[in-house]
Structures are given as structure tokens and as C-alpha cells.
Design an enzyme around this catalytic site. Structure first.
Site, PDB file in Angstrom:
ATOM      1  CG  ASN A 175      -6.725 -11.017   4.327  1.00 51.86           C
ATOM      2  OD1 ASN A 175      -5.737 -10.932   4.771  1.00 51.86           O
ATOM      3  ND2 ASN A 175      -7.287  -9.978   3.398  1.00 51.86           N
ATOM      4  CG  ASP A 194      -5.817  -4.426  -2.069  1.00 49.72           C
ATOM      5  OD1 ASP A 194      -4.523  -4.821  -2.043  1.00 49.72           O
ATOM      6  OD2 ASP A 194      -5.901  -4.457  -0.670  1.00 49.72           O
ATOM      7  CG  ASN A 236      -2.037  -4.252  -3.641  1.00 49.99           C
ATOM      8  OD1 ASN A 236      -1.704  -4.394  -2.557  1.00 49.99           O
ATOM      9  ND2 ASN A 236      -1.515  -2.895  -3.988  1.00 49.99           N
ATOM     10  CD  GLU A 263      -2.047  -2.221   0.595  1.00 49.67           C
ATOM     11  OE1 GLU A 263      -1.382  -3.005   1.334  1.00 49.67           O
ATOM     12  OE2 GLU A 263      -2.584  -2.795  -0.512  1.00 49.67           O
TER      13      GLU A 263
HETATM   14 CA    CA Z   1      -2.934  -5.036  -0.547  1.00 48.80          CA
END
Ligand code: CA
Ligand code: CA
Length: 584
Positions: free
Chosen positions: A414, A322, A280, A199
Site C-alpha cells: 500500500n 480497488d 482505482n 472513493e
Molecule cells: Ca482506492
């Protein structure tokens, strides 16, 4: 002095030294111990109960008939004023449990009594930039060392007996947004690590170090265009570019391309490949980086010896949601002796690949709603996109067209690891059903700042549940059974030879299910939400189960409407150990 003239005290000293070596040799963790971890019941030396991370234990003492007699033996509090998410899997060796906690802490505990043997608290600098809570997923054991990663992207090896630092290495610059949260993987005397920070526009990498010294052996960047390096004597030399510069990234975009390697890796000794998932591409706004953006949102298979990428499979080419592809690639052998790997991807599809060459064998949804693609083309291996469901291009405007996407960016699955049962041949996947409103915005890179170019709000899809533990048949794609949970599942799964599947819930329960029917057989309230995977082992002829408890992680921080819905959940920080009430 020649040999014949050696004095008695010298010989005695030599004999004592030999005796000491043989005693400590029994206590240290060897490469063979690690290679055999999945089948040796009296220890848990690796994250995942084996390098393949199947999270399956053959131990059958606790089973469907007696699991109702499972009771706590002891519990240990991580203490401190700071709690937050506890995503750690403990490891067990020689009567000691090594368990990490939030804020880069680690404890050694006596497995029989829970007595604290030592604690190490890493001194964190101001200004660390962990995206998704101050978590850690566990330690690695090698020789007499216990090795763990810190939130300021350091790797620390401690003496298992004393907790004293043996070596310490900086993996990356925390001020640029790098951090580290995974459990390291040991392969052939090397400690394998990745980095968090997708990020913040970091550049992901997989690194191998000598586990005894911390010295770098090779480093492999996971954004196409960057140079890899390997050790040659005292210096690091070039070891080939990852892919080809500017092939899948235009202009300078590859220089801040993300593809963080932030979750646990796996390894298969038959292929000698390390399987590392990548996050990502950065920024989230996909219109700023036309192309596939290799090797983001992929599984990379890296030769353990050479540090070169042998194959890659990109689960979300040109990701705009993402959909980090960091979920663990778990290898397994089919009844007809095929070596395959399964991955429950954040994008909602379950992928089955040939573990040797990465060729797609099967792909199917493991969640109920997927908006971004209609399916995966089994011939080309690429998704069939629904173009209008990609967040719109903001171009010169302030915001692009908002779309509703499912899964949400927190994913069909996740960080919480699934289990593969060698008994049933099923994967047990902790899944979530949720979506998000998402739009893109203009953004430019600034060191140490969030590099997203997106706004979003996560929403539940159903009133009665978000989490769903699903038993998945990798051959047919059939969901054999499911258990629905009100709050999103964020723990991990353990399957056993006793026909049980264990997982924890954010509501605080550790639960046991029948592996064939999904029938709930047992539960225990741990006092805070569980976001960590359970383990099992035997000691003095008795089977133990352990799990870390402490609500937190990405959901409360990023979960939008879902975070509000589970706002009542309380934080904590402890480890629980269970065994049967009566000795069998
Ligand atoms: Ca991510
Ligand atoms: Ca073992």
C-alpha cells in the site's frame, strides 16, 4: 543621486544587505541541493531521500557490527487529544527537522535536542472526507519554505524559521470528497501535488505550481477525456485533453472516474519525467464502466516542462478490486547502464519498466497468492485475467456474485514506500499477505458520498503472519530473503551503505536487518505502531536515524477481520531519533 554621490551610509547599507543575502543563501534549499539529495549525507531534503525516492543512503557509519549500539537520543510527542495514523517522513535541513503529523499539523524541531522551534496547526473545516485516516506523509523543502498538504485539499507554504504562512492555495473542493495526504515533490522550482478521493468519484490530477508563490503552472487530469491546462502569462490556457474522450470510458462515466493521485510522486532528471501513480477507477463496481478506464490504476510519466503525458502503463486495466496503482515508481540504473523503474503494485505484481518509454521489461508476483490474474503477459504488457474471480455483475439484482480475492484491496503493498539499495541492487518491499470476500452492488454518483458499489471483508491468509518484508531481485524476480511479521506492515523502508535495512512494525518496533541475509540485528520499541518510513543523515560527523511512531492508517478503518486481529495495538504520535551509543 548618481553613483559617485552615494553616501557612506548608503554604501554600508548595501554591503550589509549583500552580507545578509550571502548568509541566507547558505541556508536556503536550492534546486541543485534537491537534485543532489540522494548523495549528500548531511541533510534529507526530499520524501524518499532524493527525487528518485530510492530511500537509500550511502552513509556506512552504522553497520551490521555496531547497530546493536544504536540508542535513542530524543523523542518528541505530537501531543494533542487527537492521535491516529502517523505516516510522515521527516525532512532535515540546517539543523532543523520538519515533521508533519495527523490532522494537518507540522512541527519544526532542533535536530540535536528535539526542542520544538515552532508548530503550525491547520484549521480543518467540519465535513472533510479523508477515506483512509487523517494522515500526512511529509513536507517538501524549497528556498526558505516548508510546504505541506492538508486534509481539506490545501497546499500551504510556511517560512522554515518562523512557521508563518507565506502562501496558501486551494487545490480542490473537499466537499466533493477531495483531500490531500502525500508529501509534495519539488522539480525545477515547481511543487508537484496530487489529490486523494478515489472513493468519492473525484477526478484525479497532477499539478505543478511555482514553489515560491504557489501559482499554478500546469494541471494534468488523470482520467481520460478531461482537458489539461497550462499557464500563459496571467491566464491558464488549454493544454490538450488527457487521452481521448469516451475511448476507454462509456457515456458520462469519465466525469466521476477517480484515478486519484494520492501517494508521493518521483522524478528522474535524465528523462525529465514525473512519475505519478493513479488510484482505482470509480466506482469500484467495474460492471458500471466497461473498458480499460484510463488512466486509472496506472503509472503516468509526465513531462515536467509541458505537463503532457509522455507514456502510461496500466497495471490493472478495468480494475474491479480497488487495486490503486499509486505505488511509487522508483528509477534505477542497472549494471549494464539501463535506466529502469520498479513498482511493487497493490495488485500483487512487481513491474519493471523502461523509465524512458514505459515498455514492460519484467513482471512477477511479490506476494504468495494472487487470484485475479495468472500472470502478466510480457509481450502485450497486459494481465492474464481469471474472469470468474472478478466480483459478479449485480445488474438488476441487489448483489452480484461474491468472490474471494487476493490480494485484498489494501494490497500486496500500500502507501508504505519500498527502498532500492544501490549497494545490493535489490528492492526491499514491505508486503502483506491477505485476501477479501468482495461483491458488487448497484450505486450511483452523489457529490461527497462514497461511490463504491461494493461490499467486502478483509481476511488474513495465514495464522502466523500478514506482513512480509521481502528482498526482491528486479532482474530475476527472485525473493532473496523475507522477514515475516504478525501484523500487516504499513511503515516504509530505508536501505543504507552500512548494509542495513530499516523498517518499523505496527507492534511498535523499529528494526534493522542485514541487507544480504535478512538477519534481524537490532530493534527498539517506540511505544506505538510504526506506519511511517525511517530516514538517516549525518550531523557533526555522527550518523542519525529517525522514524515517526503512531499506529493508524487504513488497516484499523477498513481491515475487516484483520482490523479485529490487531485491535490491541495502541495509538500514538511521536518522532524518535537514534545514534550510536559511542562516537566512532
Ligand atoms: Ca482506492
Ligand atoms: Ca541529502
Amino acid at each position: 543621486m548618481n553613483k559617485k554621490q552615494q553616501s557612506l551610509p548608503t554604501l554600508l547599507a548595501a554591503a550589509l544587505a549583500l552580507a545578509f543575502v550571502s548568509v541566507s543563501a547558505q541556508a536556503v534549499v536550492t534546486d541543485a541541493d534537491i537534485a543532489n539529495d540522494a548523495t549528500t549525507p548531511n541533510d534529507v531534503l526530499t520524501a524518499g531521500l532524493g527525487q528518485q525516492a530510492q530511500r537509500y543512503s550511502p552513509i556506512a557509519q552504522i553497520n551490521a557490527k555496531n547497530v546493536g549500539d544504536l540508542v535513542p537520543v530524543w523523542s518528541f510527542s505530537f501531543g494533542g487529544e487527537k492521535q491516529r495514523g502517523q505516516e510522515s517522513q521527516p525532512v532535515i535541513a540546517n539543523g532543523k527537522m520538519f515533521v508533519t503529523a495527523s490532522y494537518s499539523r507540522i512541527y519544526a524541531l532542533d535536530t540535536q535536542t528535539g526542542k520544538k522551534l515552532w508548530k503550525y496547526e491547520h484549521r480543518l473545516p467540519d465535513g472533510i472526507l479523508p477515506c483512509c485516516d487523517v494522515v500526512n506523509r511529509g513536507a517538501a523543502l524549497y528556498d526558505n519554505l516548508v510546504i505541506f498538504e492538508t486534509l481539506d485539499a490545501q497546499l500551504i507554504a510556511l517560512n522554515q524559521d518562523t512557521g508563518k504562512v507565506v502562501w496558501k492555495e486551494k487545490m480542490a473542493d473537499y466537499q466533493a470528497g477531495y483531500s490531500a495526504t502525500a508529501a509534495p515533490l519539488i522539480v525545477k522550482g515547481m511543487v508537484l501535488t496530487g489529490v486523494s478521493g478515489g472513493e468519492f468519484g473525484i477526478v484525479g490530477k497532477v499539478e505543478a505550481r511555482d514553489a515560491r508563490t504557489g501559482k499554478l503552472v500546469w494541471t494534468r487530469p488523470t482520467v481520460e477525456g478531461h482537458m489539461g491546462y497550462r499557464r500563459d502569462g496571467d491566464k491558464m490556457v488549454e493544454n490538450g485533453i488527457s487521452g481521448e474522450t469516451n475511448k476507454t470510458w462509456p457515456g458520462d462515466t469519465w466525469k466521476t472516474g477517480g484515478a486519484a493521485t494520492w501517494n508521493n510522486f518521483t522524478y528522474n532528471p535524465q528523462t525529465n519525467l514525473i512519475y505519478a501513480g493513479t488510484g482505482n477507477p470509480a466506482p469500484w463496481n467495474s460492471h458500471l464502466r466497461p473498458g480499460d478506464n484510463l488512466f486509472s490504476s496506472s503509472t503516468l510519466a509526465i513531462d515536467a516542462d509541458s505537463g503532457k503525458i509522455v507514456w502510461h502503463y496500466q497495471t490493472t486495466p478495468h480494475d474491479g478490486w480497488d487495486f490503486d496503482g499509486v505505488n511509487e515508481f522508483v528509477t534505477y540504473t542497472t549494471k549494464d547502464a539501463k535506466l529502469l523503474g520498479g513498482k511493487a503494485d497493490r495488485n500483487g505484481f512487481f513491474f519493471v519498466l523502461d523509465a524512458r518509454n514505459g515498455k514492460l521489461q519484467n513482471a512477477f508476483p511479490f506476494v504468495n497468492k494472487i487470484t485475479w490474474a495468472t500472470g502478466i503477459d510480457l509481450k502485450t504488457g497486459r494481465p492474464n485475467y481469471v474472469d470468474e474471480n472478478r466480483p459478479g455483475n449485480p445488474a438488476e439484482a441487489k448483489t452480484g456474485k461474491e468472490v474471494f480475492s487476493a490480494p485484498s484491496f489494501l494490497g500486496g503493498k500500500n502507501q508504505m514506500p519500498m527502498a532500492y539499495s544501490r549497494k545490493t541492487g535489490l528492492f526491499y518491499v514491505p508486503a502483506n499477505e491477505w485476501g477479501m470476500d468482495i461483491h458488487n452492488e448497484p450505486v450511483s454518483y452523489k457529490k461527497g458520498s462514497a461511490f463504491l458499489g461494493a461490499g467486502f471483508n478483509i481476511k488474513p491468509l495465514n495464522d502466523d503472519y500478514i506482513g512480509a518484508l521481502r528482498a526482491v531481485d528486479p532482474a530475476t524476480g527472485k525473493i532473496v530473503w523475507e522477514y515475516k511479521n504478525y501484523a500487516p506492515l504499513w511503515g516504509g523502508v530505508l536501505a543504507t551503505g552500512g548494509g542495513l535495512v530499516f523498517t518499523g512494525t505496527p507492534e511498535g518496533f523499529l528494526k534493522a536487518f542485514d541487507d544480504k541475509t535478512g538477519k534481524e540485528l537490532w530493534k527498539f520499541q517506540t511505544g506505538s505502531g510504526i506506519v511511517a518510513p525511517p530516514i538517516t543523515w549525518t550531523e557533526n560527523g555522527e550518523q542519525y536515524v529517525a522514524v515517526v511512531s503512531g499506529w493508524g492508517g487504513a488497516v484499523p478503518l477498513w481491515g475487516g477481520e484483520v482490523a479485529k486481529r490487531v485491535h490491541y495495538l495502541e495509538q500514538g504520535g511521536s518522532v524518535w531519533v537514534f545514534k550510536l551509543h559511542k562516537k566512532i
